[in-house]
Design a protein around this motif. Sequence first.
Motif, PDB file in Angstrom:
ATOM      1  N   ASP A  45       3.697  -7.749  33.223  1.00 25.77           N
ATOM      2  CA  ASP A  45       3.193  -6.389  32.889  1.00 25.77           C
ATOM      3  C   ASP A  45       1.808  -6.294  32.183  1.00 25.77           C
ATOM      4  O   ASP A  45       1.199  -5.245  31.999  1.00 25.77           O
ATOM      5  CB  ASP A  45       4.135  -5.406  32.281  1.00 25.77           C
ATOM      6  N   ALA A  46       1.006  -7.508  32.002  1.00 26.58           N
ATOM      7  CA  ALA A  46      -0.151  -7.497  31.206  1.00 26.58           C
ATOM      8  C   ALA A  46      -1.281  -7.908  31.957  1.00 26.58           C
ATOM      9  O   ALA A  46      -1.040  -8.517  33.371  1.00 26.58           O
ATOM     10  CB  ALA A  46      -0.044  -8.404  29.868  1.00 26.58           C
ATOM     11  N   TYR A  47      -2.523  -7.767  31.621  1.00 25.61           N
ATOM     12  CA  TYR A  47      -3.490  -8.717  32.079  1.00 25.61           C
ATOM     13  C   TYR A  47      -4.307  -9.760  31.206  1.00 25.61           C
ATOM     14  O   TYR A  47      -4.117  -9.460  29.960  1.00 25.61           O
ATOM     15  CB  TYR A  47      -4.797  -7.670  32.646  1.00 25.61           C
ATOM     16  N   LEU A  48      -4.820 -10.824  32.005  1.00 20.75           N
ATOM     17  CA  LEU A  48      -5.401 -11.697  31.079  1.00 20.75           C
ATOM     18  C   LEU A  48      -6.761 -11.816  31.146  1.00 20.75           C
ATOM     19  O   LEU A  48      -7.146 -11.667  32.415  1.00 20.75           O
ATOM     20  CB  LEU A  48      -4.749 -13.152  31.370  1.00 20.75           C
ATOM     21  N   VAL A  49      -7.654 -11.940  30.283  1.00 20.33           N
ATOM     22  CA  VAL A  49      -9.084 -12.117  30.323  1.00 20.33           C
ATOM     23  C   VAL A  49      -9.549 -13.255  29.482  1.00 20.33           C
ATOM     24  O   VAL A  49      -8.365 -13.670  28.338  1.00 20.33           O
ATOM     25  CB  VAL A  49      -9.795 -10.976  30.128  1.00 20.33           C
ATOM     26  N   VAL A  50     -10.623 -14.030  29.439  1.00 19.81           N
ATOM     27  CA  VAL A  50     -10.920 -14.915  28.438  1.00 19.81           C
ATOM     28  C   VAL A  50     -12.107 -14.708  27.957  1.00 19.81           C
ATOM     29  O   VAL A  50     -13.158 -14.083  28.706  1.00 19.81           O
ATOM     30  CB  VAL A  50     -11.047 -16.298  29.369  1.00 19.81           C
ATOM     31  N   ALA A  51     -12.224 -14.628  26.532  1.00 20.44           N
ATOM     32  CA  ALA A  51     -13.554 -14.508  25.742  1.00 20.44           C
ATOM     33  C   ALA A  51     -14.229 -15.552  25.699  1.00 20.44           C
ATOM     34  O   ALA A  51     -14.829 -16.262  24.662  1.00 20.44           O
ATOM     35  CB  ALA A  51     -12.913 -14.116  24.305  1.00 20.44           C
ATOM     36  N   SER A  52     -14.927 -16.144  27.000  1.00 20.93           N
ATOM     37  CA  SER A  52     -15.675 -17.221  26.938  1.00 20.93           C
ATOM     38  C   SER A  52     -17.213 -17.496  26.679  1.00 20.93           C
ATOM     39  O   SER A  52     -17.730 -17.974  25.844  1.00 20.93           O
ATOM     40  CB  SER A  52     -15.559 -17.913  28.159  1.00 20.93           C
ATOM     41  N   ASN A  53     -17.683 -16.041  27.142  1.00 16.79           N
ATOM     42  CA  ASN A  53     -19.228 -16.003  27.319  1.00 16.79           C
ATOM     43  C   ASN A  53     -19.908 -17.224  27.592  1.00 16.79           C
ATOM     44  O   ASN A  53     -20.682 -17.605  27.090  1.00 16.79           O
ATOM     45  CB  ASN A  53     -19.467 -15.663  25.648  1.00 16.79           C
ATOM     46  N   GLY A  54     -19.339 -18.161  28.482  1.00 16.69           N
ATOM     47  CA  GLY A  54     -19.914 -19.156  28.936  1.00 16.69           C
ATOM     48  C   GLY A  54     -19.752 -20.416  27.834  1.00 16.69           C
ATOM     49  O   GLY A  54     -20.563 -21.279  28.177  1.00 16.69           O
ATOM     50  N   GLY A  55     -18.940 -20.327  26.808  1.00 17.76           N
ATOM     51  CA  GLY A  55     -19.017 -21.113  25.774  1.00 17.76           C
ATOM     52  C   GLY A  55     -19.851 -20.893  24.563  1.00 17.76           C
ATOM     53  O   GLY A  55     -19.845 -21.585  23.530  1.00 17.76           O
ATOM     54  N   GLY A  56     -20.735 -19.797  24.775  1.00 17.81           N
ATOM     55  CA  GLY A  56     -21.501 -19.360  23.551  1.00 17.81           C
ATOM     56  C   GLY A  56     -20.689 -18.379  22.625  1.00 17.81           C
ATOM     57  O   GLY A  56     -19.538 -18.720  22.498  1.00 17.81           O
ATOM     58  N   ALA A  72     -15.495 -27.067  26.388  1.00 21.40           N
ATOM     59  CA  ALA A  72     -16.007 -28.558  26.078  1.00 21.40           C
ATOM     60  C   ALA A  72     -17.465 -28.257  25.683  1.00 21.40           C
ATOM     61  O   ALA A  72     -17.700 -28.918  24.839  1.00 21.40           O
ATOM     62  CB  ALA A  72     -16.243 -29.437  27.219  1.00 21.40           C
ATOM     63  N   ASN A  73     -17.977 -27.198  25.877  1.00 22.57           N
ATOM     64  CA  ASN A  73     -19.443 -27.023  25.351  1.00 22.57           C
ATOM     65  C   ASN A  73     -19.509 -26.178  24.185  1.00 22.57           C
ATOM     66  O   ASN A  73     -20.637 -25.799  23.628  1.00 22.57           O
ATOM     67  CB  ASN A  73     -20.397 -26.481  26.323  1.00 22.57           C
ATOM     68  N   ALA A  74     -18.363 -25.456  23.899  1.00 24.11           N
ATOM     69  CA  ALA A  74     -18.252 -24.385  22.689  1.00 24.11           C
ATOM     70  C   ALA A  74     -18.057 -25.259  21.454  1.00 24.11           C
ATOM     71  O   ALA A  74     -17.288 -26.148  21.408  1.00 24.11           O
ATOM     72  CB  ALA A  74     -17.314 -23.542  23.053  1.00 24.11           C
ATOM     73  N   ASP A  75     -18.479 -24.723  20.381  1.00 23.71           N
ATOM     74  CA  ASP A  75     -18.081 -24.912  19.146  1.00 23.71           C
ATOM     75  C   ASP A  75     -17.073 -24.026  18.156  1.00 23.71           C
ATOM     76  O   ASP A  75     -17.094 -23.894  16.909  1.00 23.71           O
ATOM     77  CB  ASP A  75     -19.390 -24.927  18.142  1.00 23.71           C
ATOM     78  N   ARG A  76     -16.425 -23.383  19.052  1.00 20.72           N
ATOM     79  CA  ARG A  76     -15.237 -22.532  18.731  1.00 20.72           C
ATOM     80  C   ARG A  76     -14.131 -22.531  19.790  1.00 20.72           C
ATOM     81  O   ARG A  76     -14.653 -23.139  20.925  1.00 20.72           O
ATOM     82  CB  ARG A  76     -15.876 -21.057  18.913  1.00 20.72           C
ATOM     83  N   GLU A  77     -12.819 -22.232  19.352  1.00 22.43           N
ATOM     84  CA  GLU A  77     -11.966 -22.239  20.453  1.00 22.43           C
ATOM     85  C   GLU A  77     -12.063 -20.711  21.201  1.00 22.43           C
ATOM     86  O   GLU A  77     -12.068 -19.779  20.437  1.00 22.43           O
ATOM     87  CB  GLU A  77     -10.587 -22.230  19.541  1.00 22.43           C
ATOM     88  N   ILE A  78     -11.983 -20.911  22.523  1.00 20.32           N
ATOM     89  CA  ILE A  78     -12.045 -19.718  23.237  1.00 20.32           C
ATOM     90  C   ILE A  78     -10.677 -19.332  23.392  1.00 20.32           C
ATOM     91  O   ILE A  78      -9.878 -19.700  23.915  1.00 20.32           O
ATOM     92  CB  ILE A  78     -12.653 -20.001  24.758  1.00 20.32           C
ATOM     93  N   PRO A  79     -10.759 -17.863  23.257  1.00 17.51           N
ATOM     94  CA  PRO A  79      -9.449 -17.430  23.173  1.00 17.51           C
ATOM     95  C   PRO A  79      -9.111 -16.739  24.758  1.00 17.51           C
ATOM     96  O   PRO A  79     -10.055 -16.158  25.269  1.00 17.51           O
ATOM     97  CB  PRO A  79      -9.351 -16.175  22.437  1.00 17.51           C
ATOM     98  N   VAL A  80      -7.769 -16.713  24.928  1.00 22.98           N
ATOM     99  CA  VAL A  80      -7.222 -15.685  26.188  1.00 22.98           C
ATOM    100  C   VAL A  80      -6.709 -14.608  25.400  1.00 22.98           C
ATOM    101  O   VAL A  80      -6.194 -14.626  24.345  1.00 22.98           O
ATOM    102  CB  VAL A  80      -6.075 -16.595  26.807  1.00 22.98           C
ATOM    103  N   VAL A  81      -7.070 -13.657  26.193  1.00 21.99           N
ATOM    104  CA  VAL A  81      -6.800 -12.251  25.428  1.00 21.99           C
ATOM    105  C   VAL A  81      -5.841 -11.415  26.573  1.00 21.99           C
ATOM    106  O   VAL A  81      -5.827 -11.571  27.606  1.00 21.99           O
ATOM    107  CB  VAL A  81      -8.283 -11.189  25.334  1.00 21.99           C
ATOM    108  N   VAL A  82      -4.475 -11.038  25.987  1.00 24.65           N
ATOM    109  CA  VAL A  82      -3.377 -10.530  26.622  1.00 24.65           C
ATOM    110  C   VAL A  82      -3.981  -8.964  26.573  1.00 24.65           C
ATOM    111  O   VAL A  82      -4.011  -8.625  25.357  1.00 24.65           O
ATOM    112  CB  VAL A  82      -2.301 -10.988  26.157  1.00 24.65           C
ATOM    113  N   LEU A  83      -3.943  -8.304  27.501  1.00 26.39           N
ATOM    114  CA  LEU A  83      -4.005  -6.825  27.590  1.00 26.39           C
ATOM    115  C   LEU A  83      -2.751  -6.233  27.917  1.00 26.39           C
ATOM    116  O   LEU A  83      -2.215  -6.106  29.228  1.00 26.39           O
ATOM    117  CB  LEU A  83      -4.958  -6.576  28.622  1.00 26.39           C
ATOM    118  N   GLU A  84      -1.933  -5.907  26.875  1.00 27.10           N
ATOM    119  CA  GLU A  84      -0.708  -5.255  27.409  1.00 27.10           C
ATOM    120  C   GLU A  84      -0.787  -3.835  27.674  1.00 27.10           C
ATOM    121  O   GLU A  84      -1.211  -2.709  26.492  1.00 27.10           O
ATOM    122  CB  GLU A  84       0.402  -5.494  25.901  1.00 27.10           C
ATOM    123  N   LEU A  85      -0.287  -3.425  28.690  1.00 26.24           N
ATOM    124  CA  LEU A  85      -0.206  -2.014  29.052  1.00 26.24           C
ATOM    125  C   LEU A  85       0.511  -1.193  28.206  1.00 26.24           C
ATOM    126  O   LEU A  85       1.454  -1.532  28.044  1.00 26.24           O
ATOM    127  CB  LEU A  85      -0.052  -1.811  30.583  1.00 26.24           C
TER     128      LEU A  85
END
Length: 135
Positions: free
Chosen positions: A55-66, A121-134
Amino acid sequence: MGVPLFGQEHVDRYRETDGENGHDWQGTTVLLLTTTGRNSGVERTTPLIYQRHGDAYLVVASNGGGDPPGWFLNLQDDPSVAVQVKGDHHTARARVATAEEKPELWRIMNATGTPYDEFQANADREIPVVVLELG
């Protein structure tokens, strides 16, 4: 098909056509996420690649690894967001996937064809997966 959509033009065309123009984008699917600016208090809308998960949507806060994208910083401050998928409008609560959830959700998002593993691999942070719970 024309020129690919980006940024505000993507948001505008998506809204004008209820996603008829902008939902299917470069071989994947896009939703519109509206957050409240953490400093300005102004609503900001961003087109993001997504996948449905229950029932949720997933998005990734990647910004290309920036650096973390502004929309992600905004929802950390205020997790109440608006989501548009095609002509459907929802309110949702955003949260970062837990360590237990992330491997499965990361695989789901990688299946979109977006090179999230390369971004990580190019990021200096852990890229999160964001769960959008309706809500």
